[in-house]
Design an enzyme around this catalytic site. Structure first.
Site, PDB file in Angstrom:
ATOM      1  N   THR A   6      -4.368  -0.488   3.946  1.00 44.91           N
ATOM      2  CA  THR A   6      -5.186   0.104   2.873  1.00 44.91           C
ATOM      3  C   THR A   6      -5.363  -0.259   1.607  1.00 44.91           C
ATOM      4  O   THR A   6      -5.744   0.574   0.826  1.00 44.91           O
ATOM      5  CB  THR A   6      -4.858   1.527   3.073  1.00 44.91           C
TER       6      THR A   6
ATOM      7  N   GLY B  60      -6.600  -1.399  -1.760  1.00 44.71           N
ATOM      8  CA  GLY B  60      -7.809  -1.409  -2.335  1.00 44.71           C
ATOM      9  C   GLY B  60      -8.810  -0.353  -1.935  1.00 44.71           C
ATOM     10  O   GLY B  60      -9.979  -0.260  -2.380  1.00 44.71           O
ATOM     11  N   THR B  61      -8.274   0.775  -1.296  1.00 42.93           N
ATOM     12  CA  THR B  61      -9.300   1.728  -1.035  1.00 42.93           C
ATOM     13  C   THR B  61      -9.831   2.660  -2.213  1.00 42.93           C
ATOM     14  O   THR B  61     -11.099   2.876  -2.075  1.00 42.93           O
ATOM     15  CB  THR B  61      -8.584   2.891  -0.295  1.00 42.93           C
ATOM     16  N   GLY B  62      -9.152   2.749  -3.342  1.00 42.75           N
ATOM     17  CA  GLY B  62      -9.717   3.351  -4.406  1.00 42.75           C
ATOM     18  C   GLY B  62     -10.814   2.588  -5.313  1.00 42.75           C
ATOM     19  O   GLY B  62     -11.680   3.004  -5.625  1.00 42.75           O
ATOM     20  N   CYS B  63     -10.463   1.367  -5.395  1.00 40.86           N
ATOM     21  CA  CYS B  63     -11.293   0.600  -5.863  1.00 40.86           C
ATOM     22  C   CYS B  63     -12.570   0.235  -5.196  1.00 40.86           C
ATOM     23  O   CYS B  63     -13.865   0.345  -5.781  1.00 40.86           O
ATOM     24  CB  CYS B  63     -10.732  -0.940  -6.101  1.00 40.86           C
TER      25      CYS B  63
ATOM     26  N   LYS C 262      -9.727  12.873  -4.469  1.00 47.84           N
ATOM     27  CA  LYS C 262      -9.423  12.222  -3.079  1.00 47.84           C
ATOM     28  C   LYS C 262      -8.284  12.714  -2.598  1.00 47.84           C
ATOM     29  O   LYS C 262      -6.944  12.655  -3.007  1.00 47.84           O
ATOM     30  CB  LYS C 262      -9.287  10.663  -3.236  1.00 47.84           C
TER      31      LYS C 262
END
Length: 266
Positions: A206, A208-211, A175
């Site tokens: 932003t 929590g984007t990865g989860c 990412k």
């Protein structure tokens, strides 16, 4: 009777509701799968950061996993916060015996920079957890933490992905959201490359984007999409969730997991 695909998240709890188990289950609901959970840790967390974190015993993690998988079954698994070597190795052992695609989000630090993975657990992530992954989804900090490769530009992404693939995941999604310019990610299995681009939204909320991205990928896999299809759909979902992110508390707010629902009501 309608039967929903079942997706299991193995991750920590975010008491502020923006990331972790809470973000995973919201994403799964939004994408039309039945979300289930194995809690690995409890955090005291809000929009300003992580004030405390406590691991659950490995016996509790193993019991939750067996309880769900042995009775209900699972069409995909997503892993998140596994902060100790014991937890990493326990979960890796469970995943190795489960016949379902696995999305590994090798969580190293929180959005606010708080460490969520012990240094002593890094080798277990490399040698035990990553080999179980259908897709691994590291951000640039996690790539550096796991491989020593530092990505300074888009041109460095293939080298970073190659270093991760050496640990055994079938696919790697590096990412590149922390790079300047458009949000560009690289998905590769070592033979084919898929570059995913999206406009960068001017929104600081932003959390929590990865989860959310990893859970969206697992949801797509559970519904029968292949890896490139699942990742592409997840990228679209999280991009719009970032655009709709909202203020919460005094710090960084979460992405909006329910943006599609709200759009349909307008």
């Amino acid at each position: 009777m309608r039967i929903l695909p079942c997706v299991l998240t193995v991750a920590g709890s975010d008491s502020g509701g923006g990331a972790g188990i809470q973000a995973d289950l919201k994403t799964m609901l939004a994408l039309g799968v039945h979300g289930m959970s194995v809690l690995t840790a409890v955090t005291a967390q809000n929009s300003l950061g992580v004030q405390g974190a406590w691991d659950l015993p490995v016996e509790a993690v193993r019991a939750q996993y067996r309880s769900v998988v042995d009775d209900i079954g699972v069409q995909a698994v997503k892993t998140g916060m596994l902060s100790s070597a014991d937890l990493v190795e326990t979960v890796a052992e469970l995943l190795a015996g489960t016949d379902a695609p696995v999305v590994v989000d090798p969580v190293g630090v929180s959005k606010h920079g708080d460490p969520l993975l012990a240094t002593s657990a890094l080798e277990s992530v490399r040698t035990k957890l990553l080999p179980t992954a259908t897709v691994a989804t590291p951000n640039l900090d996690e790539v550096a933490q796991l491989t020593g490769v530092r990505v300074e530009s888009e041109a460095d992404l293939p080298r970073a992905a190659g270093a991760l693939l050496e640990f055994g995941p079938r696919w790697v999604l590096v990412k590149g959201g922390h790079l300047p310019g458009d949000a560009v990610d690289l998905l590769t299995d070592g033979t084919q490359e898929h570059w995913l681009r999206a406009p960068r939204h001017d929104n600081r909320h932003t959390h929590g984007t990865g989860c959310t991205l990893a859970s969206a990928i697992a949801s797509g896999l559970a519904k029968g999409l292949d890896v490139p299809q699942a990742v592409s759909a997840a990228k679209e979902y999280v991009t719009e969730a970032i655009a709709a992110g909202f203020a919460l508390g005094a710090g960084i707010g979460p992405v909006d997991h329910g943006w599609r629902l709200r759009n349909s009501q307008e």
